[in-house]
Design an enzyme around this catalytic site. Sequence first.
Site, PDB file in Angstrom:
ATOM      1  N   HIS A   6      14.541 -46.713 -27.662  1.00 46.86           N
ATOM      2  CA  HIS A   6      15.979 -47.614 -28.298  1.00 46.86           C
ATOM      3  C   HIS A   6      16.749 -47.620 -27.919  1.00 46.86           C
ATOM      4  O   HIS A   6      17.651 -46.435 -28.378  1.00 46.86           O
ATOM      5  CB  HIS A   6      15.115 -48.546 -29.838  1.00 46.86           C
ATOM      6  CG  HIS A   6      15.492 -49.208 -29.896  1.00 46.86           C
ATOM      7  ND1 HIS A   6      16.653 -50.029 -30.988  1.00 46.86           N
ATOM      8  CD2 HIS A   6      15.086 -50.949 -30.490  1.00 46.86           C
ATOM      9  CE1 HIS A   6      16.700 -51.031 -30.858  1.00 46.86           C
ATOM     10  NE2 HIS A   6      15.779 -51.675 -31.008  1.00 46.86           N
ATOM     11  N   ASP A  11       7.650 -52.846 -29.734  1.00 44.34           N
ATOM     12  CA  ASP A  11       6.785 -53.311 -28.168  1.00 44.34           C
ATOM     13  C   ASP A  11       5.674 -52.564 -28.490  1.00 44.34           C
ATOM     14  O   ASP A  11       4.260 -53.130 -27.593  1.00 44.34           O
ATOM     15  CB  ASP A  11       7.817 -53.509 -27.392  1.00 44.34           C
ATOM     16  CG  ASP A  11       8.532 -54.622 -27.606  1.00 44.34           C
ATOM     17  OD1 ASP A  11      10.006 -54.665 -27.247  1.00 44.34           O
ATOM     18  OD2 ASP A  11       8.174 -55.803 -27.669  1.00 44.34           O
TER      19      ASP A  11
HETATM   20  C1  SDX Z   1      13.603 -54.307 -27.999  1.00 49.80           C
HETATM   21  O1  SDX Z   1      18.559 -53.868 -29.402  1.00 49.80           O
HETATM   22  C2  SDX Z   1      17.503 -54.462 -30.003  1.00 49.80           C
HETATM   23  O2  SDX Z   1      17.830 -53.832 -31.022  1.00 49.80           O
HETATM   24  C3  SDX Z   1      15.879 -54.948 -29.303  1.00 49.80           C
HETATM   25  C4  SDX Z   1      14.643 -54.511 -30.168  1.00 49.80           C
HETATM   26  C5  SDX Z   1      15.175 -56.624 -30.840  1.00 49.80           C
HETATM   27  O3  SDX Z   1      14.188 -56.467 -32.172  1.00 49.80           O
HETATM   28  O4  SDX Z   1      15.835 -56.787 -30.406  1.00 49.80           O
HETATM   29  O5  SDX Z   1      14.268 -54.078 -30.875  1.00 49.80           O
HETATM   30  C6  SDX Z   1      14.025 -55.356 -29.046  1.00 49.80           C
HETATM   31  O6  SDX Z   1      14.017 -54.699 -26.725  1.00 49.80           O
HETATM   32  C7  SDX Z   1      13.172 -52.943 -27.792  1.00 49.80           C
HETATM   33  C8  SDX Z   1      12.724 -52.098 -26.753  1.00 49.80           C
HETATM   34  C9  SDX Z   1      11.634 -52.580 -25.832  1.00 49.80           C
HETATM   35  N1  SDX Z   1      11.830 -51.913 -24.278  1.00 49.80           N
HETATM   36  C10 SDX Z   1      11.163 -50.776 -23.988  1.00 49.80           C
HETATM   37  O7  SDX Z   1      10.156 -51.028 -24.481  1.00 49.80           O
HETATM   38  C11 SDX Z   1      11.259 -50.503 -22.502  1.00 49.80           C
HETATM   39  C12 SDX Z   1      11.702 -49.183 -22.138  1.00 49.80           C
HETATM   40  N2  SDX Z   1      12.616 -48.392 -22.789  1.00 49.80           N
HETATM   41  C13 SDX Z   1      13.749 -48.290 -21.825  1.00 49.80           C
HETATM   42  O8  SDX Z   1      13.807 -49.871 -20.839  1.00 49.80           O
HETATM   43  C14 SDX Z   1      15.046 -48.219 -22.867  1.00 49.80           C
HETATM   44  O9  SDX Z   1      14.426 -46.603 -24.268  1.00 49.80           O
HETATM   45  C15 SDX Z   1      16.398 -48.758 -23.149  1.00 49.80           C
HETATM   46  C16 SDX Z   1      16.414 -49.852 -22.407  1.00 49.80           C
HETATM   47  C17 SDX Z   1      15.416 -50.013 -24.801  1.00 49.80           C
HETATM   48  C18 SDX Z   1      17.205 -47.983 -24.091  1.00 49.80           C
HETATM   49  O10 SDX Z   1      17.587 -47.556 -23.379  1.00 49.80           O
HETATM   50  P1  SDX Z   1      19.282 -47.465 -23.309  1.00 49.80           P
HETATM   51  O11 SDX Z   1      20.008 -47.347 -24.873  1.00 49.80           O
HETATM   52  O12 SDX Z   1      20.157 -47.651 -22.378  1.00 49.80           O
HETATM   53  O13 SDX Z   1      19.073 -45.883 -22.734  1.00 49.80           O
HETATM   54  P2  SDX Z   1      18.805 -44.892 -21.595  1.00 49.80           P
HETATM   55  O14 SDX Z   1      18.103 -45.850 -20.556  1.00 49.80           O
HETATM   56  O15 SDX Z   1      20.587 -44.662 -21.288  1.00 49.80           O
HETATM   57  O16 SDX Z   1      17.492 -43.943 -22.396  1.00 49.80           O
HETATM   58  C19 SDX Z   1      18.398 -42.749 -22.265  1.00 49.80           C
HETATM   59  C20 SDX Z   1      17.630 -41.601 -21.592  1.00 49.80           C
HETATM   60  C21 SDX Z   1      17.703 -41.582 -20.151  1.00 49.80           C
HETATM   61  O17 SDX Z   1      17.188 -40.846 -19.756  1.00 49.80           O
HETATM   62  P3  SDX Z   1      19.054 -39.932 -18.589  1.00 49.80           P
HETATM   63  O18 SDX Z   1      19.304 -41.113 -17.829  1.00 49.80           O
HETATM   64  O19 SDX Z   1      20.158 -39.491 -20.101  1.00 49.80           O
HETATM   65  O20 SDX Z   1      18.211 -38.672 -18.231  1.00 49.80           O
HETATM   66  O21 SDX Z   1      16.316 -41.777 -22.544  1.00 49.80           O
HETATM   67  C22 SDX Z   1      15.002 -42.019 -20.683  1.00 49.80           C
HETATM   68  C23 SDX Z   1      16.318 -42.538 -19.386  1.00 49.80           C
HETATM   69  O22 SDX Z   1      15.850 -42.628 -18.930  1.00 49.80           O
HETATM   70  N3  SDX Z   1      14.813 -43.334 -21.355  1.00 49.80           N
HETATM   71  C24 SDX Z   1      13.191 -42.785 -21.241  1.00 49.80           C
HETATM   72  C25 SDX Z   1      12.891 -44.121 -22.149  1.00 49.80           C
HETATM   73  N4  SDX Z   1      14.092 -44.785 -22.354  1.00 49.80           N
HETATM   74  C26 SDX Z   1      14.730 -44.464 -22.179  1.00 49.80           C
HETATM   75  N5  SDX Z   1      12.526 -42.228 -20.087  1.00 49.80           N
HETATM   76  C27 SDX Z   1      11.234 -42.561 -19.915  1.00 49.80           C
HETATM   77  N6  SDX Z   1      10.713 -43.922 -20.898  1.00 49.80           N
HETATM   78  C28 SDX Z   1      11.786 -44.578 -21.745  1.00 49.80           C
HETATM   79  N7  SDX Z   1      10.706 -45.975 -22.636  1.00 49.80           N
END
Ligand code: SDX
Length: 439
Positions: free
Chosen positions: A316, A374
């Site tokens: 998140h 989720d």
């Molecule tokens: C919602 O914002 C809100 O409040 C949203 C929400 C709401 O109520 O409105 O809470 C609802 O959208 C919840 C999130 C649902 N999405 C998912 O479950 C999709 C999977 N999650 C990822 O796509 C990710 O965690 C995000 C998009 C949710 C957040 O990503 P960020 O903040 O942009 O962080 P990032 O992608 O930069 O991740 C940081 C690191 C990265 O690795 P590095 O580049 O530092 O090496 O963590 C890794 C990412 O690759 N990472 C994951 C991961 N999530 C982040 N690796 C594997 N699996 C994951 N799920």
Amino acid sequence: MPKSPASDGANEYITLTDHSTGKTVDFPLLPGATGPKVFDIGALYKETGYFTYDPGYTCTGACESKMTFIDGEQGILMHRGYLIEDLAKQSDYMELCYMLLNDDLPDSKQKQDFVRIITEHSMVHEQLKKFYDGFRRGAHPMAIMCGVVGALSAFYPDSIDILDPKQRTVTAHRLVAKMPTIGAMAYKYSIGQPFIYPRNDLNYAENFLHMMFAVPAEEYKVNPVIAKAMDRIFLLHADHEQNASTSTVRLAGSTGANPFASVAAGIAALWGPAHGGANEAVLNMLAEIGNADRIPEYVEKAKDPNDEFRLFGFGHRVYKNYDPRAKVLQESCHEVLDALGIEHEPLLDIAVQLEEMALKDDYFIEKKLFPNVDFYSGIILKAIGMPTTMFTVLFAIARTIGWIAQWNEMIEDPVQKLGRPRQLYTGATERPVIPIHKR
Ligand code: SDX
């Protein structure tokens, strides 16, 4: 220029020193009621000629709000000071809707009046039914939601004057009341069944379930366990600070676009699998994993920087701890499955084992990746009979109150203005156009 009420508290400053010019500039440091202070950079460009640069707005405050507070490090979510866990136990979705539009939870009379108003707005314009006929039966319900909600101003032109507080209130009531009807119609259309009209003798969640699953051929009895679970899911998804879809609604609304169009923009933003589309993606992911033996393979895929795959339902932007909503949903998951007599749900088994494995893995620990809202919602929705393609529609129905309440807060904010971010330009500098015969 009107000043943000928050600026009144500015008796501290952040001093910026530009070492290339030796110039120093003070920026007001504004305290919130709780959480991080912000420093007001409104004068940055005028004073320094510089912009800020923060792709994804990871630490940029876009507005002042009194509605929802999140402490990502502690895993805290509050609506107007009430913890989400307490609201889930002691309140319900209608009370939360009332509070997000007003300042506090309603008393019994206020709740009764509010519920009555919402109930009486739940039907849609009869001609809206024709709108659905334009879609293929197999259209994703979210595509239908984007189209139909975006068109609502054509059916309700009497409540789109954004400067009239009364019209803003009517639109808020209409949107909260009609989204379940519109969403259920999208589902009925997709399966070729007749639309079911809302019923005023049912509560919000019961009415939605009735419109989703009733058929004219026989009476449909709403299961109270399912209705309670549905209401809790609506409550947990109602609002969440300046998330991507809410920020989209605020940005669209800042142009003066009507609230129906602004909410339609929010629906479009929510659809993405990184945001509200994740609940559908979680179910598809768990089904693809198929059995617990394959969990290690998918955890490794998620950790592989060269693999696009992410563990949906994990991670998140704000929570670097457990999403408190995920905890409530995890409890609700077991309650609903027990109450429905579902002794064995393979997808839940996979989810629980996937969570256990991920939370012990250094990659997830270091990056502070925890289950989000989720991760468990989809399992409950599947247990109560919701088709996977409707999961994000449910999120949109629930989040409509957050979108329209935040939109209203923006319109009423004395310092709100047209949202228009700037950029760091790294493209070609000025050059002459070469006539095509010479290129
Ligand atoms: C919602 O914002 C809100 O409040 C949203 C929400 C709401 O109520 O409105 O809470 C609802 O959208 C919840 C999130 C649902 N999405 C998912 O479950 C999709 C999977 N999650 C990822 O796509 C990710 O965690 C995000 C998009 C949710 C957040 O990503 P960020 O903040 O942009 O962080 P990032 O992608 O930069 O991740 C940081 C690191 C990265 O690795 P590095 O580049 O530092 O090496 O963590 C890794 C990412 O690759 N990472 C994951 C991961 N999530 C982040 N690796 C594997 N699996 C994951 N799920």
